[in-house]
Design an enzyme around this catalytic site. Structure first.
Site, mmCIF file in Angstrom:
data_model
loop_
_atom_site.group_PDB
_atom_site.id
_atom_site.type_symbol
_atom_site.label_atom_id
_atom_site.label_comp_id
_atom_site.label_asym_id
_atom_site.label_seq_id
_atom_site.Cartn_x
_atom_site.Cartn_y
_atom_site.Cartn_z
ATOM 1 C CG HIS A 21 -1.830 1.136 1.375
ATOM 2 N ND1 HIS A 21 -2.494 1.694 0.306
ATOM 3 C CD2 HIS A 21 -2.216 1.848 2.470
ATOM 4 C CE1 HIS A 21 -3.265 2.695 0.742
ATOM 5 N NE2 HIS A 21 -3.098 2.806 2.049
ATOM 6 C CG ASP B 286 -6.727 1.331 -0.288
ATOM 7 O OD1 ASP B 286 -7.094 0.214 -0.661
ATOM 8 O OD2 ASP B 286 -6.517 1.615 0.906
#
Length: 342
Positions: A118, A201
């Site tokens: 991420h 995200d």
């Protein structure tokens, strides 16, 4: 136009098995930091793909025991990092900067790789690597258990790859190799940037998947209860059945879900939905999305975390004590009793 060419027009390049080569990372020492949901899946999948995996953990807790039971020999973080070529950060976002500063920075050398699932810490500059290392990302679009389950069954979940820093000239090839080791090239790998992955995200989590959805479920439950209906009926209709709907969407898309429900549900949903999610709601969603893009949300969350996450804990306590959760805890026992045993 056939399906393959249409897919290419919409998605651009989709990397599959022949586009990735494990040789780019095969003889490298890979230190995976963390053995939670993603850490476990990555360690086992990459190990089973024939790669040299070492798991680094901060303490000998439950994750350590789980790794041992999985046939992995975990090490203290600093031991796993010794002579490592590739360092993969799979500890929680807000822990990564501390481990990077205290454990990774002292052993960084020219030509090492820093890998993320991420982009948060890189995009918001919580971690600022030196210029002589590769920094890239492989972000599975599924929770860790699914990453492992699909791999074990001979498949893989899609992965997003991105390059932040390409010191070696092969950062993308190594990101694709990681994706292949996870099994993702059997499904498809898409290229993105750290910024795009991070911001989309967070937007998905806040506007829809976690924030918007949770608030909508609770509001629908409360509306039904306020109209005088029993809480258990409200829970079944407003919250419990959401899984059945999302399963249909996952398998068939939005239109496929609509074709699977009754015409009454279709008509009511398609006419009332835009009334609930109206222009004012979309405006507020856009405002929160802009907070993510500007970095204001990241600053707010970092401050909240550094102060002990007291507000977050209060919000969780409020939810735990809510009527919908009290009813849900009892009704879930009924649902689980009727679930077929595997």
């Amino acid at each position: 136009m056939n399906g393959v060419s249409l897919l290419g027009k919409i998605l651009g390049k989709v990397y599959t098995e022949n586009d990735a080569n494990l040789d780019y990372i095969r003889n490298k020492k890979i230190a995976i930091l963390g053995y939670g949901s993603q850490g476990r899946a990555w360690a086992l999948n990459l190990r089973d793909s024939g790669l040299n995996v070492h798991v680094g953990l901060e303490r000998q807790g439950n994750s350590w025991k789980q790794a041992v039971s999985d046939g992995i020999t975990p090490e203290k973080t600093e031991d796993a990092l010794k002579d490592s070529d590739i360092v993969i950060f799979l500890v929680p976002d807000m822990v990564q900067r501390k481990i990077y500063t205290e454990k990774v920075m002292p052993v960084l050398r020219d030509g090492m790789d820093l890998v993320f699932a991420h982009g948060f810490n890189i995009h918001y500059k919580l971690i600022v690597p030196p210029e002589n290392v590769d920094v890239y990302m492989a972000a599975p679009k599924a929770p860790g258990p699914s990453v492992r389950e699909f791999f074990v069954k001979g498949g893989g979940v899609p992965v997003l790859v991105g390059v932040h820093q390409d010191h070696s000239g092969n950062a993308l090839n190594k990101a694709l190799a990681i994706a292949k080791g996870l099994g993702a090239t059997k499904a498809g790998v898409l290229e993105t940037s750290f910024r795009e992955e991070t911001e989309t995200d967070l937007m998905g989590e806040q506007l829809d998947l976690v924030g918007g959805l949770t608030a909508m479920l609770r509001a629908t439950f409360q509306t039904i209860v306020d109209l005088g209906y029993r809480p258990e009926m409200a829970y079944f209709e407003a919250i419990n059945e959401m899984k059945l709907i999302t399963d249909q969407i996952y398998d068939k898309g939005l239109s496929g879900m609509l074709r699977a429900v009754s015409d009454t549900a279709k008509y009511g949903g398609l006419t009332v939905g835009p009334y609930i999610i109206n222009d004012e709601v979309k405006k507020r969603m856009r405002e929160k999305a802009e907070m993510i893009r500007s970095g204001k949300f990241a600053s707010e969350w970092i401050e909240e975390y550094d102060e002990g996450s007291k507000h977050l804990q209060a919000l969780m306590d409020d939810l735990d004590n809510s009527l919908e959760e009290q009813v849900g805890r009892e009704l879930r026992e009924i649902v689980l009793r009727g679930r077929p045993k595997n």
